[in-house]
Design a protein around this motif. Sequence first.
Motif, PDB file in Angstrom:
ATOM      1  N   THR A 101      20.526 -32.154  29.215  1.00  0.00           N
ATOM      2  CA  THR A 101      20.542 -33.591  28.883  1.00  0.00           C
ATOM      3  C   THR A 101      20.639 -34.447  30.144  1.00  0.00           C
ATOM      4  OG1 THR A 101      22.950 -33.740  28.652  1.00  0.00           O
ATOM      5  CG2 THR A 101      21.706 -33.192  26.657  1.00  0.00           C
ATOM      6  N   LEU A 102      20.941 -33.816  31.279  1.00  0.00           N
ATOM      7  CA  LEU A 102      21.044 -34.562  32.547  1.00  0.00           C
ATOM      8  C   LEU A 102      19.734 -34.510  33.325  1.00  0.00           C
ATOM      9  CD1 LEU A 102      24.566 -33.154  33.199  1.00  0.00           C
ATOM     10  CD2 LEU A 102      24.087 -35.620  33.160  1.00  0.00           C
ATOM     11  N   GLY A 103      18.718 -33.883  32.717  1.00  0.00           N
ATOM     12  CA  GLY A 103      17.386 -33.927  33.336  1.00  0.00           C
ATOM     13  C   GLY A 103      17.037 -32.712  34.175  1.00  0.00           C
ATOM     14  N   THR A 104      17.848 -31.671  34.116  1.00  0.00           N
ATOM     15  CA  THR A 104      17.511 -30.450  34.866  1.00  0.00           C
ATOM     16  C   THR A 104      17.057 -29.382  33.879  1.00  0.00           C
ATOM     17  OG1 THR A 104      19.154 -30.985  36.522  1.00  0.00           O
ATOM     18  CG2 THR A 104      18.431 -28.704  36.474  1.00  0.00           C
ATOM     19  N   GLY A 105      15.931 -28.756  34.168  1.00  0.00           N
ATOM     20  CA  GLY A 105      15.363 -27.779  33.229  1.00  0.00           C
ATOM     21  C   GLY A 105      16.113 -26.450  33.264  1.00  0.00           C
ATOM     22  N   ARG A 106      16.081 -25.764  32.124  1.00  0.00           N
ATOM     23  CA  ARG A 106      16.761 -24.466  32.051  1.00  0.00           C
ATOM     24  C   ARG A 106      16.141 -23.462  33.019  1.00  0.00           C
ATOM     25  NH1 ARG A 106      18.899 -22.212  26.417  1.00  0.00           N
ATOM     26  NH2 ARG A 106      19.020 -24.458  26.196  1.00  0.00           N
ATOM     27  N   ASP A 107      14.809 -23.517  33.159  1.00  0.00           N
ATOM     28  CA  ASP A 107      14.145 -22.590  34.081  1.00  0.00           C
ATOM     29  C   ASP A 107      14.656 -22.761  35.499  1.00  0.00           C
ATOM     30  OD1 ASP A 107      12.691 -21.595  32.060  1.00  0.00           O
ATOM     31  OD2 ASP A 107      10.793 -22.584  32.582  1.00  0.00           O
ATOM     32  N   GLN A 108      14.857 -24.042  35.867  1.00  0.00           N
ATOM     33  CA  GLN A 108      15.373 -24.338  37.212  1.00  0.00           C
ATOM     34  C   GLN A 108      16.764 -23.740  37.403  1.00  0.00           C
ATOM     35  OE1 GLN A 108      14.651 -28.648  37.047  1.00  0.00           O
ATOM     36  NE2 GLN A 108      15.342 -28.719  39.183  1.00  0.00           N
ATOM     37  N   MET A 109      17.600 -23.904  36.379  1.00  0.00           N
ATOM     38  CA  MET A 109      18.976 -23.407  36.484  1.00  0.00           C
ATOM     39  C   MET A 109      18.989 -21.881  36.549  1.00  0.00           C
ATOM     40  SD  MET A 109      21.120 -25.951  33.997  1.00  0.00           S
ATOM     41  CE  MET A 109      19.956 -26.412  32.712  1.00  0.00           C
ATOM     42  N   LEU A 110      18.156 -21.258  35.688  1.00  0.00           N
ATOM     43  CA  LEU A 110      18.134 -19.789  35.678  1.00  0.00           C
ATOM     44  C   LEU A 110      17.555 -19.251  36.978  1.00  0.00           C
ATOM     45  CD1 LEU A 110      17.158 -19.018  31.983  1.00  0.00           C
ATOM     46  CD2 LEU A 110      19.352 -18.598  33.106  1.00  0.00           C
ATOM     47  N   ASP A 111      16.577 -19.978  37.509  1.00  0.00           N
ATOM     48  CA  ASP A 111      15.999 -19.542  38.778  1.00  0.00           C
ATOM     49  C   ASP A 111      17.069 -19.566  39.880  1.00  0.00           C
ATOM     50  OD1 ASP A 111      13.587 -18.844  40.303  1.00  0.00           O
ATOM     51  OD2 ASP A 111      14.098 -20.697  41.395  1.00  0.00           O
ATOM     52  N   ALA A 112      17.898 -20.613  39.878  1.00  0.00           N
ATOM     53  CA  ALA A 112      18.962 -20.700  40.888  1.00  0.00           C
ATOM     54  C   ALA A 112      19.944 -19.535  40.731  1.00  0.00           C
ATOM     55  CB  ALA A 112      19.697 -22.035  40.764  1.00  0.00           C
ATOM     56  N   LEU A 113      20.217 -19.160  39.490  1.00  0.00           N
ATOM     57  CA  LEU A 113      21.121 -18.011  39.274  1.00  0.00           C
ATOM     58  C   LEU A 113      20.466 -16.724  39.763  1.00  0.00           C
ATOM     59  CD1 LEU A 113      23.672 -16.674  37.985  1.00  0.00           C
ATOM     60  CD2 LEU A 113      22.368 -16.521  35.856  1.00  0.00           C
ATOM     61  N   HIS A 114      19.221 -16.523  39.331  1.00  0.00           N
ATOM     62  CA  HIS A 114      18.566 -15.242  39.603  1.00  0.00           C
ATOM     63  C   HIS A 114      18.235 -15.044  41.076  1.00  0.00           C
ATOM     64  CE1 HIS A 114      17.274 -15.228  35.121  1.00  0.00           C
ATOM     65  NE2 HIS A 114      18.507 -14.841  35.291  1.00  0.00           N
ATOM     66  N   THR A 115      18.110 -16.137  41.821  1.00  0.00           N
ATOM     67  CA  THR A 115      17.812 -15.988  43.251  1.00  0.00           C
ATOM     68  C   THR A 115      19.094 -16.025  44.085  1.00  0.00           C
ATOM     69  OG1 THR A 115      17.425 -18.375  43.336  1.00  0.00           O
ATOM     70  CG2 THR A 115      15.475 -16.979  43.131  1.00  0.00           C
ATOM     71  N   GLY A 116      20.228 -16.036  43.417  1.00  0.00           N
ATOM     72  CA  GLY A 116      21.511 -15.968  44.141  1.00  0.00           C
ATOM     73  C   GLY A 116      21.947 -17.288  44.753  1.00  0.00           C
ATOM     74  N   LYS A 117      21.261 -18.391  44.401  1.00  0.00           N
ATOM     75  CA  LYS A 117      21.634 -19.686  44.995  1.00  0.00           C
ATOM     76  C   LYS A 117      22.796 -20.319  44.244  1.00  0.00           C
ATOM     77  CE  LYS A 117      16.916 -20.720  46.371  1.00  0.00           C
ATOM     78  NZ  LYS A 117      15.781 -21.013  45.499  1.00  0.00           N
ATOM     79  N   ALA A 118      22.908 -20.018  42.959  1.00  0.00           N
ATOM     80  CA  ALA A 118      23.934 -20.685  42.147  1.00  0.00           C
ATOM     81  C   ALA A 118      25.201 -19.830  42.081  1.00  0.00           C
ATOM     82  CB  ALA A 118      23.403 -20.907  40.734  1.00  0.00           C
ATOM     83  N   LYS A 119      26.320 -20.518  42.002  1.00  0.00           N
ATOM     84  CA  LYS A 119      27.580 -19.791  41.842  1.00  0.00           C
ATOM     85  C   LYS A 119      27.833 -19.518  40.356  1.00  0.00           C
ATOM     86  CE  LYS A 119      30.254 -21.436  45.840  1.00  0.00           C
ATOM     87  NZ  LYS A 119      29.407 -22.416  46.526  1.00  0.00           N
ATOM     88  N   TYR A 120      28.625 -18.500  40.104  1.00  0.00           N
ATOM     89  CA  TYR A 120      29.210 -18.267  38.777  1.00  0.00           C
ATOM     90  C   TYR A 120      30.601 -17.709  39.030  1.00  0.00           C
ATOM     91  CZ  TYR A 120      27.743 -13.455  39.720  1.00  0.00           C
ATOM     92  OH  TYR A 120      27.567 -12.226  40.313  1.00  0.00           O
ATOM     93  N   SER A 121      31.420 -17.615  37.980  1.00  0.00           N
ATOM     94  CA  SER A 121      32.831 -17.303  38.220  1.00  0.00           C
ATOM     95  C   SER A 121      33.032 -15.970  38.940  1.00  0.00           C
ATOM     96  CB  SER A 121      33.595 -17.289  36.894  1.00  0.00           C
ATOM     97  OG  SER A 121      34.968 -17.091  37.164  1.00  0.00           O
ATOM     98  N   SER A 122      33.874 -16.024  39.956  1.00  0.00           N
ATOM     99  CA  SER A 122      34.239 -14.847  40.761  1.00  0.00           C
ATOM    100  C   SER A 122      34.680 -13.665  39.887  1.00  0.00           C
ATOM    101  CB  SER A 122      35.402 -15.223  41.691  1.00  0.00           C
ATOM    102  OG  SER A 122      36.440 -15.875  40.953  1.00  0.00           O
ATOM    103  N   ILE A 123      35.335 -13.969  38.765  1.00  0.00           N
ATOM    104  CA  ILE A 123      36.003 -12.920  37.981  1.00  0.00           C
ATOM    105  C   ILE A 123      35.046 -11.875  37.433  1.00  0.00           C
ATOM    106  CG2 ILE A 123      35.923 -14.125  35.722  1.00  0.00           C
ATOM    107  CD1 ILE A 123      39.040 -12.371  37.082  1.00  0.00           C
TER     108      ILE A 123
END
Length: 336
Positions: free
Chosen positions: A109-131
């Motif tokens: 809803t903030l204008g960022t596509g899901r593909d963009q977000m998943l791409d950031a995760l899959h390429t190691g650019k995005a953080k996710y919880s350390s745990i």
Amino acid sequence: MYTQSFNVPDDAGKTVQPLKAAEPAELQARFDERIDADGRIEPQDWMPEAYRKTLVRQISQHAHSEIVGMLPEGNWISRAPSLKRKAILIAKVQDEGGHGLYLYSAAETLGTGRDQMLDALHTGKAKYSSIFNYPTLTWADVGVIGWLVDGAAIMNQIPLCRCSYGPYARAMVRVCKEESFHQRQGYEALLVMMQGTQAQKDMVQDAVNRWWWKCLAMFGPPDADSPNSAQGMRWGIKRISNDDLRQKFVDATVPQAQVLGVTLPDPDLKWNEARGHYDYGQIDWDEFWATVNGHGPCNHERLATRVKAHHDGQWVRDAALAHARKQQQRALKEAA
Ligand code: 3HC
């Protein structure tokens, strides 16, 4: 255990009117006024770019944490000790997938596509919880994740039900209700094990020893070293600071550990009468940052599993798109 204060007022109706003609300074003033009045910002409202960016950062990291968080426990579905435990675990892991979906939708809803977000995760650019970069070595780890990891997650997420951004706040109400069930099922599984054999009790204690400190680090760096906290609190995105949430978690968990009959692995853990809180020892922040930056024990494995799952699911996305196109064509034909 953590189901307090779910009475989040539904003030979606208080949405600001569209502000087409206003100048940026005026828009900023109206935004500030709304934040100061503890109101909600909705997707169609004007918002400063930095607010939008912060929300996309936090909500997408949160969504990634939910779907990566399915993996350590998913690993035990085929090895659950009974049909009952298996059914509970399947439901819990599915819930985490659902949380990811609500959160990706909220971020969209903030204008960022899901593909963009998943791409950031899959390429190691995005953080996710350390745990979620630690291994689940025994069945007791599944119970301890429910009790401590989900317990810490709820402690952090209840205040997010009052976040200033409407879609995120509303998603969190349901997420917290489900997390409460996750926490309880974990605690109950451990209670049963603690009434079992010495080997089962030792397994629970060993799992608590391995997860305790990692759970304290989940709340993020100390307030003094948290670059995003001050602005996040000013905007009403964060309501309670990292250190205050960590303290609340310690205070709530010590009596639960006593009932369970396990020892929390911290010789410095003791009640401080003057503060009215438990004191606790030093968290290993070097280890935390190494894990956040990709060098924890399971970072590589977690990402590789996610990427493979995404590729393996391509046919499902293709089929869903083909079905949607077919529906659309049929609707057009009927309307003609
Ligand atoms: N793991 C990985 N990165 C972390 C972290 C953690 N445990 N704690 C903090 N960080 C990162 C932050 O994302 C930030 O990185 P960035 O600036 O590059 O984006 C950096 O460390 C500095 O931390 P800050 O305290 O300044 O960052 P925030 O103000 O965003 O606070 C937070 C961090 C408390 C995690 C906050 O973002 C938050 O409340 N997020 C929403 C909840 C969430 O994401 N929880 C994750 C667990 S979800 C879960 O456990 C699922 C459940 O099913 C069990």
